[in-house]
Design a protein around this motif. Structure first.
Motif, PDB file in Angstrom:
ATOM      1  N   SER A 207      -6.243   1.307   9.708  1.00 34.17           N
ATOM      2  CA  SER A 207      -7.630   1.604  10.089  1.00 34.17           C
ATOM      3  C   SER A 207      -8.318   0.310  10.497  1.00 34.17           C
ATOM      4  N   PHE A 208      -9.154   0.373  11.533  1.00 27.10           N
ATOM      5  CA  PHE A 208      -9.848  -0.826  11.979  1.00 27.10           C
ATOM      6  C   PHE A 208     -11.116  -0.438  12.732  1.00 27.10           C
ATOM      7  N   LYS A 209     -11.987  -1.408  12.888  1.00 25.51           N
ATOM      8  CA  LYS A 209     -13.229  -1.195  13.620  1.00 25.51           C
ATOM      9  C   LYS A 209     -12.949  -1.215  15.120  1.00 25.51           C
ATOM     10  N   PRO A 210     -13.714  -0.445  15.896  1.00 20.41           N
ATOM     11  CA  PRO A 210     -13.510  -0.449  17.349  1.00 20.41           C
ATOM     12  C   PRO A 210     -13.635  -1.849  17.946  1.00 20.41           C
ATOM     13  N   SER A 211     -12.868  -2.080  18.999  1.00 17.78           N
ATOM     14  CA  SER A 211     -12.895  -3.353  19.742  1.00 17.78           C
ATOM     15  C   SER A 211     -12.413  -4.537  18.914  1.00 17.78           C
ATOM     16  N   LYS A 212     -11.561  -4.305  17.933  1.00 17.60           N
ATOM     17  CA  LYS A 212     -10.997  -5.381  17.122  1.00 17.60           C
ATOM     18  C   LYS A 212      -9.468  -5.388  17.243  1.00 17.60           C
ATOM     19  N   GLN A 213      -8.996  -5.387  18.481  1.00 19.98           N
ATOM     20  CA  GLN A 213      -7.556  -5.267  18.721  1.00 19.98           C
ATOM     21  C   GLN A 213      -6.785  -6.452  18.170  1.00 19.98           C
ATOM     22  N   GLU A 214      -7.377  -7.670  18.227  1.00 22.37           N
ATOM     23  CA  GLU A 214      -6.686  -8.852  17.718  1.00 22.37           C
ATOM     24  C   GLU A 214      -6.422  -8.714  16.225  1.00 22.37           C
ATOM     25  N   ALA A 215      -7.395  -8.158  15.507  1.00 22.15           N
ATOM     26  CA  ALA A 215      -7.223  -7.966  14.064  1.00 22.15           C
ATOM     27  C   ALA A 215      -6.120  -6.953  13.778  1.00 22.15           C
ATOM     28  N   VAL A 216      -6.010  -5.932  14.628  1.00 22.03           N
ATOM     29  CA  VAL A 216      -4.955  -4.922  14.471  1.00 22.03           C
ATOM     30  C   VAL A 216      -3.587  -5.558  14.692  1.00 22.03           C
ATOM     31  N   ALA A 217      -3.479  -6.392  15.732  1.00 20.49           N
ATOM     32  CA  ALA A 217      -2.221  -7.082  16.013  1.00 20.49           C
ATOM     33  C   ALA A 217      -1.813  -7.965  14.842  1.00 20.49           C
ATOM     34  N   GLU A 218      -2.782  -8.648  14.256  1.00 24.36           N
ATOM     35  CA  GLU A 218      -2.498  -9.495  13.086  1.00 24.36           C
ATOM     36  C   GLU A 218      -1.998  -8.652  11.917  1.00 24.36           C
ATOM     37  N   GLU A 219      -2.601  -7.480  11.726  1.00 23.47           N
ATOM     38  CA  GLU A 219      -2.192  -6.608  10.621  1.00 23.47           C
ATOM     39  C   GLU A 219      -0.796  -6.030  10.860  1.00 23.47           C
ATOM     40  N   ILE A 220      -0.503  -5.672  12.105  1.00 20.56           N
ATOM     41  CA  ILE A 220       0.850  -5.199  12.447  1.00 20.56           C
ATOM     42  C   ILE A 220       1.861  -6.305  12.159  1.00 20.56           C
ATOM     43  N   ALA A 221       1.548  -7.527  12.595  1.00 24.29           N
ATOM     44  CA  ALA A 221       2.444  -8.660  12.379  1.00 24.29           C
ATOM     45  C   ALA A 221       2.649  -8.936  10.897  1.00 24.29           C
ATOM     46  N   ARG A 222       1.564  -8.848  10.117  1.00 21.92           N
ATOM     47  CA  ARG A 222       1.668  -9.093   8.669  1.00 21.92           C
ATOM     48  C   ARG A 222       2.581  -8.064   8.010  1.00 21.92           C
ATOM     49  N   SER A 223       2.413  -6.797   8.397  1.00 16.65           N
ATOM     50  CA  SER A 223       3.237  -5.728   7.827  1.00 16.65           C
ATOM     51  C   SER A 223       4.708  -5.895   8.209  1.00 16.65           C
ATOM     52  N   LEU A 224       4.953  -6.231   9.475  1.00 13.08           N
ATOM     53  CA  LEU A 224       6.329  -6.433   9.924  1.00 13.08           C
ATOM     54  C   LEU A 224       6.967  -7.645   9.260  1.00 13.08           C
ATOM     55  N   ASN A 225       6.173  -8.682   9.054  1.00 12.30           N
ATOM     56  CA  ASN A 225       6.684  -9.888   8.412  1.00 12.30           C
ATOM     57  C   ASN A 225       7.102  -9.601   6.969  1.00 12.30           C
ATOM     58  N   LEU A 226       6.284  -8.840   6.243  1.00  9.99           N
ATOM     59  CA  LEU A 226       6.626  -8.462   4.866  1.00  9.99           C
ATOM     60  C   LEU A 226       7.898  -7.612   4.846  1.00  9.99           C
ATOM     61  N   PHE A 227       8.004  -6.717   5.821  1.00  7.09           N
ATOM     62  CA  PHE A 227       9.180  -5.861   5.916  1.00  7.09           C
ATOM     63  C   PHE A 227      10.432  -6.702   6.194  1.00  7.09           C
ATOM     64  N   LEU A 228      10.336  -7.635   7.147  1.00  9.80           N
ATOM     65  CA  LEU A 228      11.470  -8.511   7.458  1.00  9.80           C
ATOM     66  C   LEU A 228      11.859  -9.374   6.265  1.00  9.80           C
ATOM     67  N   LYS A 229      10.858  -9.876   5.567  1.00 12.41           N
ATOM     68  CA  LYS A 229      11.117 -10.704   4.397  1.00 12.41           C
ATOM     69  C   LYS A 229      11.937  -9.951   3.364  1.00 12.41           C
ATOM     70  N   ASP A 230      11.591  -8.707   3.154  1.00 15.93           N
ATOM     71  CA  ASP A 230      12.299  -7.883   2.169  1.00 15.93           C
ATOM     72  C   ASP A 230      13.714  -7.531   2.651  1.00 15.93           C
ATOM     73  N   GLU A 231      13.844  -7.216   3.941  1.00 21.29           N
ATOM     74  CA  GLU A 231      15.129  -6.759   4.469  1.00 21.29           C
ATOM     75  C   GLU A 231      16.152  -7.874   4.659  1.00 21.29           C
ATOM     76  N   THR A 232      15.689  -9.120   4.789  1.00 19.61           N
ATOM     77  CA  THR A 232      16.619 -10.232   5.017  1.00 19.61           C
ATOM     78  C   THR A 232      16.948 -11.004   3.746  1.00 19.61           C
ATOM     79  N   LYS A 233      16.341 -10.616   2.622  1.00 17.80           N
ATOM     80  CA  LYS A 233      16.592 -11.333   1.364  1.00 17.80           C
ATOM     81  C   LYS A 233      18.059 -11.287   0.964  1.00 17.80           C
ATOM     82  N   SER A 234      18.715 -10.164   1.196  1.00 21.73           N
ATOM     83  CA  SER A 234      20.093  -9.966   0.731  1.00 21.73           C
ATOM     84  C   SER A 234      21.150 -10.574   1.655  1.00 21.73           C
ATOM     85  N   LEU A 235      20.733 -11.131   2.786  1.00 19.33           N
ATOM     86  CA  LEU A 235      21.711 -11.682   3.737  1.00 19.33           C
ATOM     87  C   LEU A 235      22.228 -13.034   3.271  1.00 19.33           C
TER      88      LEU A 235
END
Length: 235
Positions: A207-235
């Motif tokens: 969820s985000f406020k209208p016209s705040k696309q940069e903040a959405v991109a940052e949140e997508i990146a943060r979520s993906l980064n946490l996901f990658l961190k978890d998935e690559t721990k066992s490598l």
């Protein structure tokens, strides 16, 4: 001088010929002892070969030491998301920045990554669905040293694909907000064994406020980064 010419030729060939990965079962290999050395003839007071030049060369690469967890990265998006390229670009750029700041994953240079960023690899990795390749290599670190550009060979390939991305507006009393729904395909490949290690789908709702696309991109990146961190721990 001969070494420099060899490196220049190698870089030229690399630039012309991409590296194609085909998934297959790991190959067995056999080490053969040629038994060409007679131990009685060895003078133990003399070195078998001069290692001083090699030590100097290794010292030169000390800042580029192999971590055994070197990654290349491929990114793609569904053909229907062509009009969402801006937010995809912002999200991936923020993701690469987050990864580099944490210095947790060793992403190879953009020159090295370009060797693998090829339509044939995209089709070999994802056969069920058609995606469009995203130029994520341009977001990676540029290696200024020609000698070090192709020194490393990656152990793993990360595949990231935007499957669905849509935004809808919601009204709650007098307030407006927008919701983003994202469906994301994620794979990890072992580039040496040529086998698929992980294949997952990630769904996000933000969820985000209208016209705040940069903040959405940052949140997508943060979520993906946490996901990658978890998935690559066992490598």
């Amino acid at each position: 001088m001969k070494i420099l010419i060899f490196l220049l030729l190698s870089c030229f060939l690399f630039a012309k010929k991409p590296i194609i990965i085909k998934l297959e079962e790991s190959q067995k290999f056999e080490m053969i002892d040629l038994k060409q050395l007679n131990l009685k003839d060895i003078n133990y007071d003399e070195a078998l070969f001069d290692t001083s030049l090699e030590r100097q060369r290794q010292q030169k690469y000390i800042e580029y030491e192999d971590t055994n967890k070197d990654f290349i990265i491929l990114a793609a998006y569904d053909l229907s998301l062509e009009n969402k390229k801006e937010i995809i670009n912002q999200s991936l750029e923020a993701l690469i920045t987050n990864i580099n700041n944490e210095a947790r994953l060793e992403l190879l240079s953009q020159q090295n990554n370009y060797l693998y960023q090829h339509e044939k690899n995209l089709k070999n990795i994802e056969k069920q669905k058609e995606y469009k390749l995203f130029d994520i290599s341009s977001l990676l670190r540029y290696e200024p040293s020609l000698e070090r550009s192709f020194t490393k060979i990656p152990e793993y390939l990360i595949f990231l694909a935007f499957d669905e991305l849509f935004i809808r507006e919601e009204k709650i009393l007098f307030f407006k907000q927008e919701k983003l729904n994202l469906k994301f395909r994620f794979k990890i490949l072992d580039t040496k064994k040529k086998i698929l290690l992980k294949d997952k789908i990630l769904k996000l709702e933000l969820s985000f406020k209208p016209s705040k696309q940069e903040a959405v991109a940052e949140e997508i990146a943060r979520s993906l980064n946490l996901f990658l961190k978890d998935e690559t721990k066992s490598l």
